[in-house]
Design a protein around this motif. Sequence first.
Motif, short mmCIF file in Angstrom:
data_model
loop_
_atom_site.label_atom_id
_atom_site.label_comp_id
_atom_site.label_asym_id
_atom_site.label_seq_id
_atom_site.Cartn_x
_atom_site.Cartn_y
_atom_site.Cartn_z
N THR A 1 39.52 -5.30 -3.80
CA THR A 1 40.26 -6.52 -4.15
C THR A 1 40.59 -7.31 -2.88
O THR A 1 40.90 -6.75 -1.84
CB THR A 1 41.58 -6.19 -4.87
N ASP A 2 40.50 -8.63 -3.03
CA ASP A 2 40.88 -9.55 -1.96
C ASP A 2 41.62 -10.71 -2.62
O ASP A 2 41.04 -11.43 -3.43
CB ASP A 2 39.65 -10.04 -1.20
N ASN A 3 42.89 -10.86 -2.30
CA ASN A 3 43.74 -11.89 -2.90
C ASN A 3 43.74 -11.80 -4.42
O ASN A 3 43.54 -12.78 -5.12
CB ASN A 3 43.32 -13.30 -2.46
N ASN A 4 43.94 -10.60 -4.92
CA ASN A 4 44.02 -10.33 -6.36
C ASN A 4 42.73 -10.67 -7.10
O ASN A 4 42.75 -10.91 -8.31
CB ASN A 4 45.20 -11.06 -7.01
N LYS A 5 41.62 -10.70 -6.41
CA LYS A 5 40.31 -10.91 -7.03
C LYS A 5 39.43 -9.72 -6.68
O LYS A 5 39.40 -9.27 -5.54
CB LYS A 5 39.66 -12.20 -6.54
N VAL A 6 38.70 -9.22 -7.67
CA VAL A 6 37.82 -8.09 -7.44
C VAL A 6 36.52 -8.60 -6.83
O VAL A 6 35.87 -9.49 -7.36
CB VAL A 6 37.54 -7.33 -8.76
N LYS A 7 36.17 -8.04 -5.70
CA LYS A 7 34.95 -8.41 -4.99
C LYS A 7 34.02 -7.21 -4.98
O LYS A 7 34.46 -6.07 -5.09
CB LYS A 7 35.25 -8.84 -3.55
N ARG A 8 32.73 -7.47 -4.81
CA ARG A 8 31.72 -6.41 -4.84
C ARG A 8 30.86 -6.52 -3.60
O ARG A 8 30.45 -7.60 -3.20
CB ARG A 8 30.87 -6.56 -6.10
N LEU A 9 30.58 -5.37 -3.02
CA LEU A 9 29.76 -5.28 -1.82
C LEU A 9 28.74 -4.17 -2.06
O LEU A 9 29.11 -3.07 -2.47
CB LEU A 9 30.66 -4.95 -0.63
N TYR A 10 27.47 -4.45 -1.84
CA TYR A 10 26.42 -3.45 -2.06
C TYR A 10 26.13 -2.71 -0.76
O TYR A 10 25.75 -3.32 0.23
CB TYR A 10 25.15 -4.10 -2.62
N VAL B 1 39.75 -3.58 3.52
CA VAL B 1 39.83 -2.18 3.08
C VAL B 1 39.75 -1.28 4.31
O VAL B 1 38.76 -1.31 5.04
CB VAL B 1 38.67 -1.83 2.12
N LEU B 2 40.80 -0.51 4.52
CA LEU B 2 40.82 0.51 5.56
C LEU B 2 41.62 1.68 5.01
O LEU B 2 42.84 1.71 5.05
CB LEU B 2 41.45 -0.01 6.86
N ASN B 3 40.90 2.66 4.45
CA ASN B 3 41.54 3.82 3.86
C ASN B 3 41.97 4.77 4.96
O ASN B 3 41.34 4.88 6.00
CB ASN B 3 40.58 4.53 2.91
N GLU B 4 43.07 5.46 4.72
CA GLU B 4 43.57 6.45 5.67
C GLU B 4 42.65 7.67 5.63
O GLU B 4 42.28 8.15 4.57
CB GLU B 4 44.99 6.87 5.32
N GLN B 5 42.30 8.16 6.82
CA GLN B 5 41.46 9.35 6.89
C GLN B 5 42.30 10.56 6.56
O GLN B 5 43.41 10.72 7.06
CB GLN B 5 40.87 9.52 8.28
N ASN B 6 41.76 11.40 5.73
CA ASN B 6 42.44 12.64 5.37
C ASN B 6 41.93 13.73 6.30
O ASN B 6 40.77 14.11 6.24
CB ASN B 6 42.16 12.97 3.89
N LYS B 7 42.78 14.21 7.18
CA LYS B 7 42.39 15.21 8.18
C LYS B 7 41.97 16.53 7.52
O LYS B 7 41.17 17.26 8.05
CB LYS B 7 43.53 15.47 9.16
#
Length: 180
Positions: free
Chosen positions: A101-110, A154-160
């Motif tokens: 999501t970007d600014n409450n809009k769903v975006k798609r990246l291949y 999007v930057l997810n936290e790494q799970n150690k």
Amino acid sequence: MKLSLQEQLLKSGLVSAAKAKSVKSDKRKQTQQQRKNGVEILDEAKELAQKAQAEKIERDRELNQLRQQQEEQKQLTAQVKQIIELNRLPRDAEGLAYNFTDNNKVKRLYVSEVMRDQIAQGRLAVVKLGADYEVVGAEVAKKIQSRDAASVIVLNEQNKANDVVDDAYAQYQVPDDLIW
């Protein structure tokens, strides 16, 4: 030869000699008293000019500060753009869709399946470059985030815990001469 105003008034007879002498002595006494007491004559025009000058200096300082902030923002934007362009990873147009999501809009990246998993694990990140989205490494995304947090989407936290492989046989040593 030019005469002073006082002498001209005396010649024309508009002022008597005694009156001119008393005015002259009063003026001299007043200037001596001002010098002695340190009192200055208040000049309203001079004060207004100084006040206007001070206001102009303040306004100029504010404008310069605003220009400087705008210039710094332009520099940060240029740095972010350069970092993204130098570190973006190639995408797979025929790969899997990664939705975000970007600014409450769903975006798609291949992206490829490996990249999709790395984005989910926090090893890769999705950043915004103009109207497009790019995939970069997590460390690069942190650099970008320090300059412009809005560019990192999007930057997810790494799970150690996931990085450490749970291997039941990790405590056993594999011999060097083992041939498969």
